[in-house]
Design a protein around this motif. Structure first.
Motif, PDB file in Angstrom:
ATOM      1  N   ARG A   1       0.856  -1.181   0.000  1.00 33.50           N
ATOM      2  CA  ARG A   1       0.000   0.000   0.000  1.00 33.50           C
ATOM      3  C   ARG A   1       0.895   1.235   0.000  1.00 33.50           C
ATOM      4  O   ARG A   1       2.123   1.128   0.145  1.00 33.50           O
ATOM      5  CB  ARG A   1      -0.942   0.023   1.198  1.00 33.50           C
ATOM      6  N   THR A   2       0.303   2.397  -0.181  1.00 33.68           N
ATOM      7  CA  THR A   2       1.039   3.644  -0.028  1.00 33.68           C
ATOM      8  C   THR A   2       1.023   4.027   1.454  1.00 33.68           C
ATOM      9  O   THR A   2       0.137   3.604   2.190  1.00 33.68           O
ATOM     10  CB  THR A   2       0.400   4.753  -0.871  1.00 33.68           C
TER      11      THR A   2
ATOM     12  N   TRP B   1      -6.334   7.976   6.156  1.00 34.94           N
ATOM     13  CA  TRP B   1      -5.732   6.650   6.333  1.00 34.94           C
ATOM     14  C   TRP B   1      -4.205   6.737   6.288  1.00 34.94           C
ATOM     15  O   TRP B   1      -3.630   7.163   5.306  1.00 34.94           O
ATOM     16  CB  TRP B   1      -6.258   5.673   5.285  1.00 34.94           C
ATOM     17  N   GLY B   2      -3.585   6.335   7.396  1.00 32.14           N
ATOM     18  CA  GLY B   2      -2.128   6.398   7.525  1.00 32.14           C
ATOM     19  C   GLY B   2      -1.605   7.716   8.053  1.00 32.14           C
ATOM     20  O   GLY B   2      -0.423   7.842   8.360  1.00 32.14           O
TER      21      GLY B   2
ATOM     22  N   ILE C   1       4.809   0.788   0.678  1.00 27.40           N
ATOM     23  CA  ILE C   1       5.295   0.109   1.870  1.00 27.40           C
ATOM     24  C   ILE C   1       4.537  -1.209   1.987  1.00 27.40           C
ATOM     25  O   ILE C   1       3.472  -1.375   1.386  1.00 27.40           O
ATOM     26  CB  ILE C   1       5.097   0.943   3.158  1.00 27.40           C
ATOM     27  N   PRO C   2       5.061  -2.176   2.755  1.00 26.56           N
ATOM     28  CA  PRO C   2       4.288  -3.405   2.975  1.00 26.56           C
ATOM     29  C   PRO C   2       3.012  -3.104   3.748  1.00 26.56           C
ATOM     30  O   PRO C   2       3.016  -2.283   4.672  1.00 26.56           O
ATOM     31  CB  PRO C   2       5.243  -4.274   3.812  1.00 26.56           C
ATOM     32  N   GLU C   3       1.917  -3.732   3.351  1.00 24.86           N
ATOM     33  CA  GLU C   3       0.670  -3.595   4.096  1.00 24.86           C
ATOM     34  C   GLU C   3       0.840  -4.253   5.461  1.00 24.86           C
ATOM     35  O   GLU C   3       1.527  -5.273   5.608  1.00 24.86           O
ATOM     36  CB  GLU C   3      -0.479  -4.256   3.323  1.00 24.86           C
TER      37      GLU C   3
ATOM     38  N   SER D   1     -15.126  11.692  22.299  1.00 28.06           N
ATOM     39  CA  SER D   1     -14.580  10.357  22.026  1.00 28.06           C
ATOM     40  C   SER D   1     -13.240  10.462  21.309  1.00 28.06           C
ATOM     41  O   SER D   1     -12.966  11.446  20.611  1.00 28.06           O
ATOM     42  CB  SER D   1     -15.552   9.539  21.176  1.00 28.06           C
ATOM     43  N   LEU D   2     -12.410   9.457  21.505  1.00 32.70           N
ATOM     44  CA  LEU D   2     -11.133   9.354  20.802  1.00 32.70           C
ATOM     45  C   LEU D   2     -10.929   7.897  20.411  1.00 32.70           C
ATOM     46  O   LEU D   2     -11.127   6.994  21.227  1.00 32.70           O
ATOM     47  CB  LEU D   2      -9.978   9.821  21.691  1.00 32.70           C
ATOM     48  N   HIS D   3     -10.542   7.669  19.151  1.00 31.98           N
ATOM     49  CA  HIS D   3     -10.409   6.320  18.616  1.00 31.98           C
ATOM     50  C   HIS D   3      -8.999   6.134  18.069  1.00 31.98           C
ATOM     51  O   HIS D   3      -8.493   6.995  17.338  1.00 31.98           O
ATOM     52  CB  HIS D   3     -11.453   6.076  17.527  1.00 31.98           C
ATOM     53  N   VAL D   4      -8.383   5.027  18.443  1.00 32.42           N
ATOM     54  CA  VAL D   4      -6.969   4.790  18.127  1.00 32.42           C
ATOM     55  C   VAL D   4      -6.837   3.479  17.363  1.00 32.42           C
ATOM     56  O   VAL D   4      -7.377   2.449  17.782  1.00 32.42           O
ATOM     57  CB  VAL D   4      -6.122   4.740  19.417  1.00 32.42           C
ATOM     58  N   LEU D   5      -6.112   3.532  16.237  1.00 31.49           N
ATOM     59  CA  LEU D   5      -5.812   2.329  15.456  1.00 31.49           C
ATOM     60  C   LEU D   5      -4.297   2.167  15.382  1.00 31.49           C
ATOM     61  O   LEU D   5      -3.563   3.137  15.119  1.00 31.49           O
ATOM     62  CB  LEU D   5      -6.381   2.446  14.042  1.00 31.49           C
ATOM     63  N   THR D   6      -3.832   0.954  15.625  1.00 32.79           N
ATOM     64  CA  THR D   6      -2.408   0.648  15.495  1.00 32.79           C
ATOM     65  C   THR D   6      -2.247  -0.533  14.555  1.00 32.79           C
ATOM     66  O   THR D   6      -3.199  -1.272  14.287  1.00 32.79           O
ATOM     67  CB  THR D   6      -1.772   0.322  16.857  1.00 32.79           C
ATOM     68  N   GLU D   7      -1.038  -0.708  14.053  1.00 33.22           N
ATOM     69  CA  GLU D   7      -0.790  -1.816  13.126  1.00 33.22           C
ATOM     70  C   GLU D   7       0.666  -2.239  13.207  1.00 33.22           C
ATOM     71  O   GLU D   7       1.524  -1.507  13.723  1.00 33.22           O
ATOM     72  CB  GLU D   7      -1.135  -1.405  11.690  1.00 33.22           C
ATOM     73  N   GLY D   8       0.952  -3.434  12.674  1.00 32.07           N
ATOM     74  CA  GLY D   8       2.319  -3.937  12.677  1.00 32.07           C
ATOM     75  C   GLY D   8       2.445  -5.178  11.837  1.00 32.07           C
ATOM     76  O   GLY D   8       1.461  -5.687  11.287  1.00 32.07           O
ATOM     77  N   ARG D   9       3.664  -5.691  11.747  1.00 27.07           N
ATOM     78  CA  ARG D   9       3.886  -6.933  10.990  1.00 27.07           C
ATOM     79  C   ARG D   9       3.367  -8.145  11.749  1.00 27.07           C
ATOM     80  O   ARG D   9       2.960  -9.134  11.158  1.00 27.07           O
ATOM     81  CB  ARG D   9       5.369  -7.100  10.687  1.00 27.07           C
TER      82      ARG D   9
END
Length: 517
Positions: free
Chosen positions: A130-131, A155-156, A216-218, A309-317
């Motif tokens: 993805r970008t 997004w991102g 970058i890798p998704e 409200s507050l919303h948090v998204l995280t990501e990783g391999r």
């Protein structure tokens, strides 16, 4: 009769460039609208299919001293493509929608300007790529070219910043039809940043034809959390801590008014289905059933509408990485007075990142206009306080026309925080709303009559917010014909900008009025 013949000859000359030219009244009326208002009458709409057609048609138009205006996905609400002067030719770039190259060795992707963020994301998914910035919430319609011209977030953005920060280089068509290559096709910058000159220009300097973005890798693992706060100061302070920690890829929130507006959306079933499909993709059929059931069971009660409200998204391999980042973000939120709540909203939004654009009108068919400012963290709380004071000052006038508000916040990695108050008021919808919103949803909305008094109030409040953000030192995306960009420049910087405009557009025919030029 003579005037009609001259105009006909003008469009005939453009058509000789081999491009589709539309002049029927319905088409011209439709393309004269953006999300917010109607601009001046257009002479024609041109639909090029590639950069060669775009170049030839722009040259054929400006050679006749006719202004040209680029349009991407049409999601602007700041006058990005609505002219103040009649007689311009609008270039609809939607047919330039090809992905030209996915280079997995150099980790770049090149697409035409009309390609949507949703289409690009879908094409990259099977390759696990993805970008870094990978789209706006309006990405079903919003185009990559529009993202480069307007700049944009979502997004991102919490980790990688704005759309422009993922761009390597572009092919830009100048006012005389010249195709300019702005830089290297694999790195940026090489010498002075020529690519950067055309990013965020809202089409005032040239039309984007093709764009090359980083890859970058998704992410393979994700984690989600939601929190409620009693005050905007706590919410903004927690969001700032999370942004500085570098833990989240997206971190956004709503004030109590916007929480209530979102809970009125007629999408509970589709939310549950999208979430279930996401869990299936991640290999858990049982998880899909549980998550879908949770959404339906929770109904509208998974968030306290009376709080921020507050919303948090995280990501990783791997999942442990995403979970660790989330735990760090959680500790920061809780240290600023948060109460953790059901994490349904970030899961739903991530499950359907480019959903239907039904929130373009309010639940009662009301018109909608967002006005945003991007601020440094040190100025965000004072700015929010000033916005609240502005609304309090005009409360009686707003109530008289049944105007209400809701405010979004979102962190922008490496920059600060975006604050976006949205105005809602009873008024007639326009052709772009009907074309964009799902037919089934639009049919359910009340059809409101034109409301000149409420419209006048919307214009007054929008300008008041624009002026407030200027006074607070905010910067903006989607500058268009709305935000006070040139007022913020030093005399020397403004002269340089004017000289640049004269160099690439000596006759002032490229989207005149946009960017304040």
């Amino acid at each position: 009769m003579m005037a009609t013949k001259v105009l006909s000859n003008a469009t005939d000359l453009i058509a000789e460039a081999g491009v589709e030219v539309l002049t029927d009244s319905d088409t011209l009326n439709f393309y004269a609208h953006d999300v917010y208002e109607r601009g001046a009458d257009l002479l024609a709409v041109v639909r090029p299919k590639n950069k060669e057609e775009l170049s030839a048609a722009v040259a054929a138009t400006t050679a006749q001293n006719i202004p040209v205006i680029p349009r991407g996905g049409g999601m602007s609400y700041t006058g990005g493509y609505t002219s103040n002067q009649p007689g311009a030719v609008l270039f609809d770039l939607a047919a330039m929608n090809r992905i030209l190259e996915i280079n997995e060795t150099d980790m770049t992707v090149t697409a035409e300007a009309g390609c949507t963020w949703a289409s690009l994301y879908e094409a990259l998914q099977p390759k696990g790529l993805r970008t870094p910035f990978w789209g706006t919430l309006s990405g079903l319609k919003a185009s990559i070219g529009g993202g480069m011209s307007q700049n944009s977030i979502f997004w991102g953005t919490g980790r990688y910043g704005t759309a422009a920060q993922s761009c390597i280089s572009m092919n830009v068509v100048l006012a005389d039809g010249t195709i300019l290559e702005t830089g290297s096709d694999f790195t940026r910058p090489y010498g002075p940043d020529l690519t950067g000159l055309f990013l965020g220009d809202t089409g005032a300097l040239g039309m984007k034809a093709t764009i090359t973005l980083r890859l970058i890798p998704e992410a393979e693992a994700h984690a989600y959390a939601s929190f409620s706060f009693e005050t905007y100061a706590e919410t903004l302070t927690a969001a700032a801590e999370i942004e500085r920690s570098g833990t989240s890829t997206e971190c956004f929130g709503f004030d109590p008014n916007l929480n209530a507006i979102r809970m009125k959306r007629d999408s509970l079933g589709s939310d549950a289905k999208a979430l279930g499909n996401m869990m299936k993709k991640q290999g858990s059929v049982w998880g899909a059933l549980k998550e879908g059931a949770k959404v339906v069971t929770a109904g509208r009660n998974f968030m306290d509408e009376a709080k921020f409200s507050l919303h948090v998204l995280t990501e990783g391999r791997i999942q442990a990485t995403a979970d660790d980042d989330l735990e760090r973000a959680r500790k920061l939120a809780l240290s600023h007075g948060a109460t953790e709540t059901e994490n349904t909203i970030p899961k739903i939004i991530r499950a359907n990142p480019f959903g239907p654009l039904n929130s373009m009108l309010g639940a009662g068919g009301q018109r909608w206009a967002p006005i945003h400012g991007l601020l440094s963290h040190s100025k965000a709380v004072d700015c929010y306080k000033a916005i609240e004071a502005l609304f309090d000052q005009h409360r009686a006038e707003m109530d008289e026309v049944e105007m209400f508000t809701g405010t979004l916040i979102s962190t922008v990695g490496g920059s600060g925080i975006l604050i976006e108050p949205c105005l809602y008021w009873p008024d007639a919808s326009n052709p772009l709303h009907e074309d964009t919103i799902e037919n089934s949803h639009f049919a359910k909305l009340p059809k409101l009559a034109a409301n000149p008094k409420a419209w006048a109030m919307a214009q007054k409040m929008k300008q008041a917010l624009v002026d407030l953000f200027y006074e607070q030192g905010a910067v903006h995306m989607q500058i268009g014909r709305t935000y006070r960009y040139r007022d913020s420049l030093s005399p020397a910087a403004d002269t340089l900008l004017s000289d640049l405009k004269k160099s690439v557009d000596p006759k002032g025919l490229m989207n005149p009025g946009s960017l304040g030029l």
